[in-house]
Design a protein around this motif. Structure first.
Motif, PDB file in Angstrom:
ATOM      1  N   LEU A   1      -4.549   2.174  -0.883  1.00  0.00           N
ATOM      2  CA  LEU A   1      -5.362   1.077  -1.423  1.00  0.00           C
ATOM      3  C   LEU A   1      -4.858   0.638  -2.787  1.00  0.00           C
ATOM      4  N   GLY A   2      -4.212   1.553  -3.529  1.00  0.00           N
ATOM      5  CA  GLY A   2      -3.725   1.220  -4.864  1.00  0.00           C
ATOM      6  C   GLY A   2      -2.728   0.085  -4.900  1.00  0.00           C
ATOM      7  N   PHE A   3      -1.953  -0.097  -3.841  1.00  0.00           N
ATOM      8  CA  PHE A   3      -1.000  -1.203  -3.819  1.00  0.00           C
ATOM      9  C   PHE A   3      -1.731  -2.545  -3.797  1.00  0.00           C
ATOM     10  N   PHE A   4      -2.839  -2.590  -3.105  1.00  0.00           N
ATOM     11  CA  PHE A   4      -3.578  -3.844  -2.960  1.00  0.00           C
ATOM     12  C   PHE A   4      -4.475  -4.122  -4.166  1.00  0.00           C
ATOM     13  N   THR A   5      -5.096  -3.084  -4.724  1.00  0.00           N
ATOM     14  CA  THR A   5      -5.874  -3.293  -5.940  1.00  0.00           C
ATOM     15  C   THR A   5      -4.955  -3.620  -7.118  1.00  0.00           C
ATOM     16  N   SER A   6      -3.727  -3.095  -7.076  1.00  0.00           N
ATOM     17  CA  SER A   6      -2.775  -3.376  -8.161  1.00  0.00           C
ATOM     18  C   SER A   6      -2.453  -4.854  -8.245  1.00  0.00           C
ATOM     19  N   VAL A   7      -2.178  -5.466  -7.096  1.00  0.00           N
ATOM     20  CA  VAL A   7      -1.787  -6.876  -7.150  1.00  0.00           C
ATOM     21  C   VAL A   7      -2.967  -7.752  -7.542  1.00  0.00           C
ATOM     22  N   LEU A   8      -4.171  -7.376  -7.123  1.00  0.00           N
ATOM     23  CA  LEU A   8      -5.343  -8.149  -7.532  1.00  0.00           C
ATOM     24  C   LEU A   8      -5.542  -8.061  -9.039  1.00  0.00           C
ATOM     25  N   SER A   9      -5.325  -6.869  -9.594  1.00  0.00           N
ATOM     26  CA  SER A   9      -5.439  -6.702 -11.045  1.00  0.00           C
ATOM     27  C   SER A   9      -4.343  -7.463 -11.771  1.00  0.00           C
ATOM     28  N   ALA A  10      -3.121  -7.411 -11.213  1.00  0.00           N
ATOM     29  CA  ALA A  10      -2.011  -8.130 -11.838  1.00  0.00           C
ATOM     30  C   ALA A  10      -2.289  -9.623 -11.896  1.00  0.00           C
ATOM     31  N   LEU A  11      -2.842 -10.138 -10.833  1.00  0.00           N
ATOM     32  CA  LEU A  11      -3.103 -11.572 -10.777  1.00  0.00           C
ATOM     33  C   LEU A  11      -4.282 -11.978 -11.654  1.00  0.00           C
ATOM     34  N   SER A  12      -5.171 -11.044 -11.941  1.00  0.00           N
ATOM     35  CA  SER A  12      -6.289 -11.348 -12.831  1.00  0.00           C
ATOM     36  C   SER A  12      -5.969 -10.995 -14.272  1.00  0.00           C
TER      37      SER A  12
ATOM     38  N   ARG B   1       6.444   9.838  -4.181  1.00  0.00           N
ATOM     39  CA  ARG B   1       6.194   9.861  -5.621  1.00  0.00           C
ATOM     40  C   ARG B   1       6.373   8.453  -6.148  1.00  0.00           C
ATOM     41  N   VAL B   2       5.352   7.924  -6.799  1.00  0.00           N
ATOM     42  CA  VAL B   2       5.432   6.596  -7.397  1.00  0.00           C
ATOM     43  C   VAL B   2       6.282   6.686  -8.657  1.00  0.00           C
ATOM     44  N   GLU B   3       7.397   5.988  -8.658  1.00  0.00           N
ATOM     45  CA  GLU B   3       8.343   6.064  -9.772  1.00  0.00           C
ATOM     46  C   GLU B   3       8.138   4.955 -10.795  1.00  0.00           C
ATOM     47  N   SER B   4       7.741   3.787 -10.324  1.00  0.00           N
ATOM     48  CA  SER B   4       7.569   2.645 -11.236  1.00  0.00           C
ATOM     49  C   SER B   4       6.157   2.095 -11.127  1.00  0.00           C
ATOM     50  N   VAL B   5       5.502   1.957 -12.270  1.00  0.00           N
ATOM     51  CA  VAL B   5       4.156   1.383 -12.293  1.00  0.00           C
ATOM     52  C   VAL B   5       4.149   0.051 -13.041  1.00  0.00           C
ATOM     53  N   THR B   6       5.321  -0.539 -13.162  1.00  0.00           N
ATOM     54  CA  THR B   6       5.430  -1.810 -13.885  1.00  0.00           C
ATOM     55  C   THR B   6       5.542  -3.004 -12.948  1.00  0.00           C
ATOM     56  N   THR B   7       5.439  -2.778 -11.631  1.00  0.00           N
ATOM     57  CA  THR B   7       5.507  -3.896 -10.698  1.00  0.00           C
ATOM     58  C   THR B   7       4.122  -4.465 -10.465  1.00  0.00           C
ATOM     59  N   ALA B   8       4.089  -5.642  -9.851  1.00  0.00           N
ATOM     60  CA  ALA B   8       2.807  -6.271  -9.541  1.00  0.00           C
ATOM     61  C   ALA B   8       1.999  -5.474  -8.528  1.00  0.00           C
ATOM     62  N   TRP B   9       2.671  -4.600  -7.768  1.00  0.00           N
ATOM     63  CA  TRP B   9       2.021  -3.883  -6.673  1.00  0.00           C
ATOM     64  C   TRP B   9       1.741  -2.413  -6.980  1.00  0.00           C
TER      65      TRP B   9
END
Length: 235
Positions: free
Chosen positions: A219-230, A118-126
C-alpha cells in the motif's frame, strides 16, 4: 480526490487490482484504454501486470507502441508519476523511459511466491512513505523478470541512487534463494533520473489488504504517490 489512471492492454491481468489499490490508498482510480491516447486528466499512471498483447515478440514490445503510450511518454517527460508493475516495468524499458531490460528468469521457470524486498530509495514519487532500508513483503509472479543492463548503466544506477528496491533474504526463503530470477545486483525496481518513473517487478497491488495479501506493505507505493502529488511526501 487525486485521479490515478490504470491502463488496460489486451492481456492485462492486474488492472482491476491496481485500481482497487488506488482506492484503498485514498485516490480515485481511472480506467484508461490502450487504444485511446486521452489520459482523462489523471495526475499519475500505472501500467499493470499481465501479458500485454500476448507478450508476442518480447514482453512489452508491442504495448510500447499503443496510442496511450504516446501520451504517457510525453506526460512522463513533463514530470507525471508513472509506475510500471511487472509487465508494466517491461513496457517502460521498451519505451526507453527506463534503462536496461527484463529477460527470462535464469532458471527458465515461472516464479510465483511472496518476496522480500529492501527499499533502497525513498526519493521517488512512489516510495516517499517508506523508510530507507525498510524490508517489505509483497508477491512476485513472473517468467521474464531478470533485470539486465550493461555494467556502465548498472554503475550509474548505483551511484545515482536509482535502484528503488532489491531482493533480499527473508523468512520463508531458502538460504541463497533470495533472488528469484537472476536479476543483476539483485535489482527488483529502478527509477529514472527525475524520480517520477518507477519500474517494479513484484506486485504491490497484491499486498494492500490483510485478508488477501502476505502483508499490507504494498500500500505504501500508492499512498506515496498520493502524498507526492499533494506535496506532503514524508519518509
Amino acid at each position: 480526490m487525486t485521479r490515478v489512471g490504470v491502463v488496460t492492454f489486451p492481456g492485462s491481468l492486474d488492472d482491476r487490482d491496481a485500481l482497487r489499490a488506488v482506492r484503498l490508498a485514498g485516490g480515485e482510480g481511472v480506467a484508461l484504454w490502450h487504444d485511446d491516447p486521452d489520459l482523462q486528466g489523471v495526475e499519475a499512471v500505472i501500467l499493470p501486470g499481465g501479458f500485454s498483447y500476448g507478450d508476442y515478440l518480447r514482453c512489452g514490445a508491442i504495448a510500447r507502441f499503443a496510442p496511450v503510450m504516446e501520451s504517457i511518454v510525453k506526460a512522463a517527460g513533463d514530470g507525471m508519476p508513472v509506475l510500471g508493475i511487472c509487465n508494466g516495468f517491461q513496457i517502460l524499458c521498451e519505451a526507453h523511459l527506463l534503462p536496461g531490460g527484463l529477460t527470462r528468469n535464469h532458471h527458465l521457470h515461472f516464479r510465483n511466491r511472496d518476496q522480500w524486498l529492501r527499499v533502497e530509495s525513498v526519493t521517488t514519487a512512489w516510495t516517499g512513505r517508506f523508510d530507507a532500508g525498510q524490508n517489505i513483503l509483497i508477491p512476485l509472479k513472473s517468467g521474464e523478470g531478470s533485470y539486465v543492463a550493461d555494467e556502465k548503466t548498472l554503475d550509474l544506477l548505483e551511484s545515482s541512487g536509482r535502484i528503488v528496491a532489491r531482493y533480499v533474504p527473508g523468512k520463508g526463503l531458502a538460504e541463497g534463494d533470495h533472488n528469484p530470477n537472476g536479476s543483476l545486483r539483485d535489482i527488483a525496481g529502478i527509477t529514472n533520473e527525475a524520480g517520477n518513473v518507477v519500474g517494479l517487478m513484484p506486485h504491490p497491488e497484491h499486498a494492500v489488504e490483510a485478508l488477501t495479501g502476505p502483508s499490507v506493505d504494498g500500500l505504501g507505493f500508492f499512498t506515496s504517490v498520493l502524498s507526492a502529488l499533494s506535496g506532503k511526501v514524508s519518509a
